[in-house]
Design a protein around this motif. Sequence first.
Motif, PDB file in Angstrom:
ATOM      1  N   SER A   1     -15.159  38.440  -5.024  1.00 49.17           N
ATOM      2  CA  SER A   1     -13.772  38.061  -4.383  1.00 49.17           C
ATOM      3  C   SER A   1     -12.782  39.156  -4.833  1.00 49.17           C
ATOM      4  CB  SER A   1     -13.363  36.753  -4.979  1.00 49.17           C
ATOM      5  OG  SER A   1     -13.026  36.938  -6.362  1.00 49.17           O
ATOM      6  N   ILE A   2     -13.064  39.891  -5.862  1.00 50.55           N
ATOM      7  CA  ILE A   2     -12.126  41.110  -6.227  1.00 50.55           C
ATOM      8  C   ILE A   2     -12.539  42.059  -5.183  1.00 50.55           C
ATOM      9  CG2 ILE A   2     -11.640  42.780  -7.741  1.00 50.55           C
ATOM     10  CD1 ILE A   2     -12.114  40.557  -9.896  1.00 50.55           C
ATOM     11  N   ILE A   3     -13.804  42.312  -4.904  1.00 51.06           N
ATOM     12  CA  ILE A   3     -14.178  43.408  -3.912  1.00 51.06           C
ATOM     13  C   ILE A   3     -13.709  43.006  -2.555  1.00 51.06           C
ATOM     14  CG2 ILE A   3     -16.073  44.622  -2.897  1.00 51.06           C
ATOM     15  CD1 ILE A   3     -17.518  44.380  -5.834  1.00 51.06           C
ATOM     16  N   ALA A   4     -14.082  41.804  -2.043  1.00 49.79           N
ATOM     17  CA  ALA A   4     -13.827  41.628  -0.780  1.00 49.79           C
ATOM     18  C   ALA A   4     -12.148  41.750  -0.431  1.00 49.79           C
ATOM     19  CB  ALA A   4     -14.107  40.014  -0.466  1.00 49.79           C
ATOM     20  N   LEU A   5     -11.230  41.306  -1.643  1.00 54.34           N
ATOM     21  CA  LEU A   5      -9.864  41.720  -1.185  1.00 54.34           C
ATOM     22  C   LEU A   5      -9.492  42.992  -1.189  1.00 54.34           C
ATOM     23  CD1 LEU A   5      -7.172  40.002  -1.182  1.00 54.34           C
ATOM     24  CD2 LEU A   5      -7.087  39.905  -3.655  1.00 54.34           C
ATOM     25  N   GLU A   6      -9.984  43.736  -2.201  1.00 49.50           N
ATOM     26  CA  GLU A   6      -9.204  45.153  -2.720  1.00 49.50           C
ATOM     27  C   GLU A   6     -10.157  46.343  -1.964  1.00 49.50           C
ATOM     28  OE1 GLU A   6      -8.401  45.450  -6.744  1.00 49.50           O
ATOM     29  OE2 GLU A   6      -7.032  43.743  -6.800  1.00 49.50           O
ATOM     30  N   HIS A   7     -10.913  46.274  -1.176  1.00 56.71           N
ATOM     31  CA  HIS A   7     -12.090  47.569  -0.913  1.00 56.71           C
ATOM     32  C   HIS A   7     -11.375  48.120   0.319  1.00 56.71           C
ATOM     33  CE1 HIS A   7     -13.508  44.523   2.428  1.00 56.71           C
ATOM     34  NE2 HIS A   7     -14.128  45.503   2.749  1.00 56.71           N
ATOM     35  N   HIS A   8     -10.185  47.510   0.985  1.00 53.99           N
ATOM     36  CA  HIS A   8      -9.473  48.271   1.906  1.00 53.99           C
ATOM     37  C   HIS A   8      -8.162  48.928   1.204  1.00 53.99           C
ATOM     38  CE1 HIS A   8     -12.191  48.173   5.336  1.00 53.99           C
ATOM     39  NE2 HIS A   8     -12.249  46.828   4.873  1.00 53.99           N
ATOM     40  N   GLU A   9      -7.928  48.507   0.070  1.00 51.67           N
ATOM     41  CA  GLU A   9      -6.667  49.033  -0.942  1.00 51.67           C
ATOM     42  C   GLU A   9      -6.813  50.858  -0.756  1.00 51.67           C
ATOM     43  OE1 GLU A   9      -3.835  47.496  -1.218  1.00 51.67           O
ATOM     44  OE2 GLU A   9      -4.397  45.306  -1.188  1.00 51.67           O
ATOM     45  N   LYS A  10      -5.665  51.466  -0.864  1.00 53.40           N
ATOM     46  CA  LYS A  10      -5.868  52.858  -1.167  1.00 53.40           C
ATOM     47  C   LYS A  10      -4.971  53.315  -2.134  1.00 53.40           C
ATOM     48  CE  LYS A  10      -6.150  53.873   3.961  1.00 53.40           C
ATOM     49  NZ  LYS A  10      -5.549  54.627   5.040  1.00 53.40           N
TER      50      LYS A  10
ATOM     51  N   GLN B   1      -7.703  43.044   9.866  1.00 52.02           N
ATOM     52  CA  GLN B   1      -7.353  43.288   8.505  1.00 52.02           C
ATOM     53  C   GLN B   1      -7.369  42.039   7.530  1.00 52.02           C
ATOM     54  OE1 GLN B   1      -3.571  45.237   8.998  1.00 52.02           O
ATOM     55  NE2 GLN B   1      -4.607  47.507   8.411  1.00 52.02           N
ATOM     56  N   PHE B   2      -7.024  40.948   8.308  1.00 53.16           N
ATOM     57  CA  PHE B   2      -6.976  39.776   7.391  1.00 53.16           C
ATOM     58  C   PHE B   2      -8.481  39.470   6.918  1.00 53.16           C
ATOM     59  CE2 PHE B   2      -5.906  35.167   7.388  1.00 53.16           C
ATOM     60  CZ  PHE B   2      -5.127  35.057   6.363  1.00 53.16           C
ATOM     61  N   HIS B   3      -9.601  40.123   7.546  1.00 54.64           N
ATOM     62  CA  HIS B   3     -10.743  39.565   6.809  1.00 54.64           C
ATOM     63  C   HIS B   3     -11.050  39.844   5.238  1.00 54.64           C
ATOM     64  CE1 HIS B   3     -11.657  44.009   6.783  1.00 54.64           C
ATOM     65  NE2 HIS B   3     -12.777  43.681   5.874  1.00 54.64           N
ATOM     66  N   ALA B   4     -10.071  40.646   4.779  1.00 53.81           N
ATOM     67  CA  ALA B   4      -9.949  40.833   3.157  1.00 53.81           C
ATOM     68  C   ALA B   4      -9.632  39.487   2.572  1.00 53.81           C
ATOM     69  CB  ALA B   4      -9.203  42.200   2.998  1.00 53.81           C
ATOM     70  N   GLN B   5      -8.564  39.144   2.893  1.00 56.22           N
ATOM     71  CA  GLN B   5      -8.076  37.982   2.556  1.00 56.22           C
ATOM     72  C   GLN B   5      -8.885  36.788   2.731  1.00 56.22           C
ATOM     73  OE1 GLN B   5      -4.773  38.015   0.708  1.00 56.22           O
ATOM     74  NE2 GLN B   5      -5.419  36.059  -0.035  1.00 56.22           N
ATOM     75  N   ILE B   6      -9.662  36.539   3.885  1.00 54.12           N
ATOM     76  CA  ILE B   6     -10.373  35.453   4.093  1.00 54.12           C
ATOM     77  C   ILE B   6     -11.419  35.600   3.092  1.00 54.12           C
ATOM     78  CG2 ILE B   6     -12.001  34.639   5.479  1.00 54.12           C
ATOM     79  CD1 ILE B   6     -10.107  35.553   7.934  1.00 54.12           C
TER      80      ILE B   6
ATOM     81  N   MET C   1     -12.789  32.596   0.185  1.00 49.99           N
ATOM     82  CA  MET C   1     -14.147  32.125   0.448  1.00 49.99           C
ATOM     83  C   MET C   1     -14.593  32.333  -0.830  1.00 49.99           C
ATOM     84  SD  MET C   1     -15.555  33.617   4.155  1.00 49.99           S
ATOM     85  CE  MET C   1     -16.854  33.017   3.596  1.00 49.99           C
ATOM     86  N   LEU C   2     -14.366  33.159  -1.942  1.00 47.15           N
ATOM     87  CA  LEU C   2     -15.217  33.322  -3.289  1.00 47.15           C
ATOM     88  C   LEU C   2     -14.343  33.173  -4.338  1.00 47.15           C
ATOM     89  CD1 LEU C   2     -16.686  36.758  -2.017  1.00 47.15           C
ATOM     90  CD2 LEU C   2     -17.787  34.747  -1.839  1.00 47.15           C
ATOM     91  N   ARG C   3     -13.237  33.042  -4.191  1.00 47.24           N
ATOM     92  CA  ARG C   3     -12.252  32.920  -5.401  1.00 47.24           C
ATOM     93  C   ARG C   3     -12.466  31.758  -6.375  1.00 47.24           C
ATOM     94  NH1 ARG C   3      -6.802  31.168  -5.652  1.00 47.24           N
ATOM     95  NH2 ARG C   3      -6.331  30.047  -3.747  1.00 47.24           N
ATOM     96  N   TYR C   4     -12.698  30.655  -5.790  1.00 52.65           N
ATOM     97  CA  TYR C   4     -12.996  29.416  -6.627  1.00 52.65           C
ATOM     98  C   TYR C   4     -13.962  29.129  -7.666  1.00 52.65           C
ATOM     99  CZ  TYR C   4      -9.036  28.285  -3.321  1.00 52.65           C
ATOM    100  OH  TYR C   4      -7.855  28.173  -2.684  1.00 52.65           O
ATOM    101  N   SER C   5     -14.960  30.080  -7.375  1.00 53.36           N
ATOM    102  CA  SER C   5     -16.158  30.170  -8.451  1.00 53.36           C
ATOM    103  C   SER C   5     -15.935  30.554  -9.668  1.00 53.36           C
ATOM    104  CB  SER C   5     -17.527  30.654  -7.723  1.00 53.36           C
ATOM    105  OG  SER C   5     -18.456  30.495  -8.666  1.00 53.36           O
ATOM    106  N   ASP C   6     -16.495  30.008 -10.746  1.00 54.77           N
ATOM    107  CA  ASP C   6     -16.506  30.849 -12.133  1.00 54.77           C
ATOM    108  C   ASP C   6     -17.612  31.571 -12.432  1.00 54.77           C
ATOM    109  OD1 ASP C   6     -14.008  29.251 -12.733  1.00 54.77           O
ATOM    110  OD2 ASP C   6     -15.116  27.680 -13.359  1.00 54.77           O
ATOM    111  N   ARG C   7     -18.350  31.599 -11.423  1.00 59.07           N
ATOM    112  CA  ARG C   7     -19.647  32.782 -11.740  1.00 59.07           C
ATOM    113  C   ARG C   7     -19.015  34.071 -11.644  1.00 59.07           C
ATOM    114  NH1 ARG C   7     -24.490  30.247 -12.194  1.00 59.07           N
ATOM    115  NH2 ARG C   7     -25.437  32.203 -12.174  1.00 59.07           N
ATOM    116  N   LYS C   8     -19.609  34.946 -12.689  1.00 56.51           N
ATOM    117  CA  LYS C   8     -19.201  36.196 -12.730  1.00 56.51           C
ATOM    118  C   LYS C   8     -19.580  36.941 -11.474  1.00 56.51           C
ATOM    119  CE  LYS C   8     -19.945  38.975 -16.193  1.00 56.51           C
ATOM    120  NZ  LYS C   8     -20.672  39.572 -17.362  1.00 56.51           N
TER     121      LYS C   8
END
Length: 466
Positions: A375-384, A353-358, A362-369
């Motif tokens: 980064s949002i999708i990687a973090l939240e695609h396992h939320e229900k 499960q920790f792969h979502a946070q990882i 990995m992606l959140r520091y970029s300013d590119r859209k």
Amino acid sequence: MPSIKSIITKRFAIIFALLSFIVIIAVTLGFRQLSIENAKDKATAMAEVIKAGLTAHMKSGIMENRDYFLNEIKSTYNVNNIHIIRSKEVDEQFGISTLEKVIDFNSQSVFDNKTPLFNIIEDTDKAKLQAFIPYIATDETTLNCLACHDVQKGSVLGVVEIDIDLSQYKTLSIIYIVSILLFLIIFIIFALFKSIKTINDYIVIPLDLLIKKFEHSVLHHTKIDHSHFETKELIKTVDEVNTLIEHIHAKNHQLEIKNIELNNLNLEIEQTLKETLASIGMIAEHRSKETANHVKRVGEISKLIALKLGFNEDEAELVYIASQLHDIGKIAIEDELLLKKGKLTPEEYSKVQFHAQIGYEMLRYSDRKILKASSIIALEHHEKYDGTGYPNGKQGEDIHIYGRIVAICDVLDALNSKRCYKDAWPYEDVIKYMEDQSGLHFDPKIVNIVVENKEAIREILINFKD
């Protein structure tokens, strides 16, 4: 043939005359309307005083003295006449009185509509405002009409008729108009003689010629000829304008070249970034023994849903690219966990499960859209949707729309595909599962879109089949 000076003088005279006419008309109408409105306000205020006075007379049992009260009001407010017109209901309850005026056409209209009526009556030398103000029965103020009158709330008990002389307003209006007219005439004469020659000789003609020459020179890449101008200031201005024209031509040429180069470079960078992100997403899927086409299918279905949700083409394309990195965090998960065929222990499942946070880190520091969305999708695609997902247990629309879209796309394709630990589900069973999980695992609005577009999604699954 008329001279330029005479033409400009005539035109300015016409403009000033028209302006004067408009000002006089506006002032006349405005002052007239203001006078009428002032008289209406005066009549309305008097009616309220009369209503309160008559109510007080009634409560005190001295209604026979009301004529004295009305005469005092006429004298105080300097009005022509005041009449009280009683309703039929009041006459039926208290008897017909000879002291009040009988109902006429105007007062009947007020009884019917329950709104004030104002008439302006004018002749050659006189003007007056005739106001008819309704007396509405109410129990919401200190003047509780229903305590004395056998009528329903909102009924018209009577009408107060007031005649106000407007002659003084008319005379004052004439004085103002004459004063303004005299001022405008003096101003026009002064302005014409002092301004036209200066504007004509030193501003209008030279500037008009310079503007025309400037437009021609910019369009045809030529310089402005000094021989068209005589004064030292204008010749200096022409030199400065010629320098500006040369600078504009040089900059325009440079900008055209740079814009072409920049556009091509941006297209190349965007395409390279998209291809790189897609390749990274495939690498992450290969590590967990899922096919590269899984991320393609998730991307295509995500784009379809985004468009159905009302995203524009650019936004939907952003979701398409970003969704392919939803499992990028699996790169940091141990192979024995990702490739394990049996059921994971609670401890092992927690590590996976920790792969979502990882992925998010990995992606959140970029300013590119694209990377922000990834980064949002990687973090939240396992939320229900019901708040039982991970990593943060978000619920409902607190989950980003990107996460809610990819969540259903990821599960849909996973169920429809064969994995090392399970066989592929029949497609109709997959759709049935989506419906069963509406409001639990998935956003009901997105589930509806999936069900409504299940054939289009089936085609995507077929076109990108492993």
